[in-house]
Scaffold this motif. Structure first.
Motif, mmCIF file in Angstrom:
data_model
loop_
_atom_site.group_PDB
_atom_site.id
_atom_site.type_symbol
_atom_site.label_atom_id
_atom_site.label_comp_id
_atom_site.label_asym_id
_atom_site.label_seq_id
_atom_site.Cartn_x
_atom_site.Cartn_y
_atom_site.Cartn_z
ATOM 1 N N ASP A 111 0.654 -0.959 0.064
ATOM 2 C CA ASP A 111 0.048 0.013 0.089
ATOM 3 C C ASP A 111 0.870 1.154 0.178
ATOM 4 O OD1 ASP A 111 -2.373 -1.648 -0.099
ATOM 5 O OD2 ASP A 111 -2.865 -1.264 2.102
ATOM 6 N N ASP A 112 2.261 1.267 0.270
ATOM 7 C CA ASP A 112 2.976 2.335 0.255
ATOM 8 C C ASP A 112 3.810 2.437 -0.916
ATOM 9 O OD1 ASP A 112 4.458 0.214 0.888
ATOM 10 O OD2 ASP A 112 5.787 0.885 2.086
ATOM 11 N N ILE A 113 3.596 1.854 -2.034
ATOM 12 C CA ILE A 113 4.062 1.938 -3.341
ATOM 13 C C ILE A 113 3.455 2.656 -4.200
ATOM 14 C CG2 ILE A 113 5.304 0.687 -5.101
ATOM 15 C CD1 ILE A 113 6.014 -1.376 -3.023
ATOM 16 N N TYR A 114 3.951 3.728 -4.916
ATOM 17 C CA TYR A 114 3.206 4.326 -5.858
ATOM 18 C C TYR A 114 4.075 4.422 -7.354
ATOM 19 C CZ TYR A 114 -0.082 5.696 -2.039
ATOM 20 O OH TYR A 114 -1.214 5.758 -1.382
ATOM 21 N N VAL A 115 3.628 3.780 -8.278
ATOM 22 C CA VAL A 115 4.649 3.787 -9.423
ATOM 23 C C VAL A 115 3.525 4.071 -10.733
ATOM 24 C CG1 VAL A 115 6.325 2.556 -8.336
ATOM 25 C CG2 VAL A 115 4.398 1.317 -9.389
ATOM 26 N N ASP A 116 4.226 4.001 -11.694
ATOM 27 C CA ASP A 116 3.710 4.325 -13.073
ATOM 28 C C ASP A 116 3.674 2.737 -13.753
ATOM 29 O OD1 ASP A 116 3.570 6.999 -12.846
ATOM 30 O OD2 ASP A 116 5.565 7.077 -13.401
ATOM 31 N N GLN A 117 4.499 2.133 -13.704
ATOM 32 C CA GLN A 117 4.465 0.651 -14.194
ATOM 33 C C GLN A 117 4.842 -0.447 -13.455
ATOM 34 O OE1 GLN A 117 6.982 0.884 -18.007
ATOM 35 N NE2 GLN A 117 5.348 1.776 -19.094
ATOM 36 N N ILE A 118 4.463 -1.515 -13.532
ATOM 37 C CA ILE A 118 4.918 -2.725 -12.572
ATOM 38 C C ILE A 118 5.403 -3.958 -13.620
ATOM 39 C CG2 ILE A 118 4.218 -4.406 -11.200
ATOM 40 C CD1 ILE A 118 1.877 -2.305 -10.203
ATOM 41 N N TYR A 119 6.611 -4.368 -13.556
ATOM 42 C CA TYR A 119 6.957 -5.727 -14.184
ATOM 43 C C TYR A 119 7.006 -6.769 -13.125
ATOM 44 C CZ TYR A 119 8.844 -3.198 -18.392
ATOM 45 O OH TYR A 119 9.204 -2.584 -19.579
ATOM 46 N N HIS A 120 6.161 -7.708 -13.128
ATOM 47 C CA HIS A 120 5.859 -8.695 -12.152
ATOM 48 C C HIS A 120 6.508 -9.943 -12.395
ATOM 49 C CE1 HIS A 120 4.606 -11.428 -9.054
ATOM 50 N NE2 HIS A 120 3.164 -11.554 -9.689
ATOM 51 N N LEU A 121 7.855 -10.121 -11.735
ATOM 52 C CA LEU A 121 8.755 -10.938 -12.240
ATOM 53 C C LEU A 121 8.942 -12.017 -11.394
ATOM 54 C CD1 LEU A 121 11.777 -9.384 -14.081
ATOM 55 C CD2 LEU A 121 9.223 -10.044 -14.932
#
Length: 361
Positions: free
Chosen positions: A82-92
């Motif tokens: 919940d504390d993470i704010y980003v524009d893109q996520i690469y889920h590896l």
């Protein structure tokens, strides 16, 4: 702790896709993850590397720690994001070696479902695009070859490989469900046998197993008779495919792999030949054989027609060149170990932002 507010609209992000994005890479300490992180940093993005660091931070990642644009989080994706704010996520994030994912099958399944749902919720909250790294294993022990994205697969849901195979399949289904229910912007990459520098000798996958055995003058063990077919892609080719897929507007699964088939027996002989060319001694009878594991695919080969057409992408590194580069990397790590250099941990540069959090009880 990250303090990046979610004020970047989808319009801004994808009208300006080249520089200055904040990108989360889960599993960022792995072979693919660390290479992807390095690529994104070179492109000028701010990167959050999130990993549980179960196997430590190998020396191949040390150079990343000098970047001012890197934030490192020691965290399991089953925990709150919940504390993470980003524009893109690469889920590896997920162990890809049978040795590791079969070691704790319940954990593997929870990583695939609970972890993926946490990241989908993060993407929903941030209005971020998420790329999920699926696998060729969703096709199981395929009844057709090569495998295209339209093939539904032949997977055993009740066996030692099921935790990974079915875990990845349910994660794809979860991505689809969130897309349909919440209009999340997703990408699905079905990755085939990526390898390269950064693989641990204890990784348990075929390329690292063969190279580690050969350079230590030990027998290479082939499970089965050596006729099984795989298609191996060098890490830089895979990263190029993933980043092109992230940047495109296609939301259905896409195979990312090298479509040149290679029998396992041929790979073993290639490794032996290249190790000898590097000046190392190998055994007179360097190859042994043992029983094939349950449900191990006989013929895994991607149809990459869609990737070639959609992404204008195809692999460029030959198997010989890629194996040679990987052997050189293994030899360099051995040399570092002989000199007493710790190749499994790293001290971050003062410029990098590091939050190696304690695991929550």
């Amino acid at each position: 702790m990250l303090h990046w507010p979610p004020k970047f609209t989808a319009f801004w992000r994808y009208q300006n896709p080249i520089k200055n994005m904040k990108i989360l890479v889960t599993g960022g300490a792995g072979v693919l993850g660390s290479s992807l992180v390095g690529h994104l940093l070179e492109e000028g993005h701010a990167v959050v590397l999130l990993d549980a660091f179960v196997n430590g931070l190998e020396s191949s990642k040390n150079h990343l720690l000098t970047s001012r644009n890197l934030t490192i989080l020691r965290r399991d994706i089953e925990e709150s994001l919940d504390d993470i704010y980003v524009d893109q996520i690469y889920h590896l994030a997920c162990p890809a070696s049978p040795k590791h994912y079969q070691g704790d099958p319940i954990k593997t399944l929870r990583t695939c479902f609970v972890g993926t749902e946490n990241l989908l919720k993060c993407a929903l909250r941030c209005n971020a695009r998420l790329l999920f790294s699926s696998t060729s294993e969703v096709y199981g022990n395929s009844l057709i070859s090569p495998q295209s994205e339209t093939y539904f697969g032949n997977v055993n849901p009740y066996g030692p490989r099921a935790c990974y195979d079915e875990g990845k399949r349910v994660a794809e289904a979860l991505c689809y469900a969130y897309q349909q229910s919440h209009n999340i912007d997703i990408r699905i990459a079905r990755i085939f046998n990526a390898y390269g520098p950064g693989m641990a000798a204890s990784d348990g996958r075929v390329v690292s197993n063969f190279i580690s055995a050969a350079i230590n003058c030990q027998p290479i063990n082939i499970t089965g008779d050596g006729s099984a077919v795989r298609c191996f892609q060098y890490v830089t080719d895979c990263i190029a495919g993933l980043t092109k897929l992230m940047a495109c507007d296609y939301c259905k699964p896409v195979n990312i792999g090298n479509d040149s088939p290679c029998q396992i027996d041929r790979l073993a002989h290639l490794v032996v030949d290249l190790v000898e060319k590097n000046g190392l001694r190998v055994l007179n009878d360097p190859i042994t054989y043992s029983a094939m594991p349950i449900d191990d695919p006989i013929h895994s080969q991607p149809d990459i027609t869609l990737a070639k057409k959609l992404l204008k992408w195809s692999p460029v590194v030959s198997l010989e060149d890629g194996i040679q580069k990987t052997i050189e990397w293994f030899l360099s790590t051995q040399e570092s170990a002989r000199k007493g250099i710790d190749t499994h941990t790293a001290t971050p540069n003062a410029h990098s932002k590091v939050a190696f959090e304690k695991k929550r009880s």
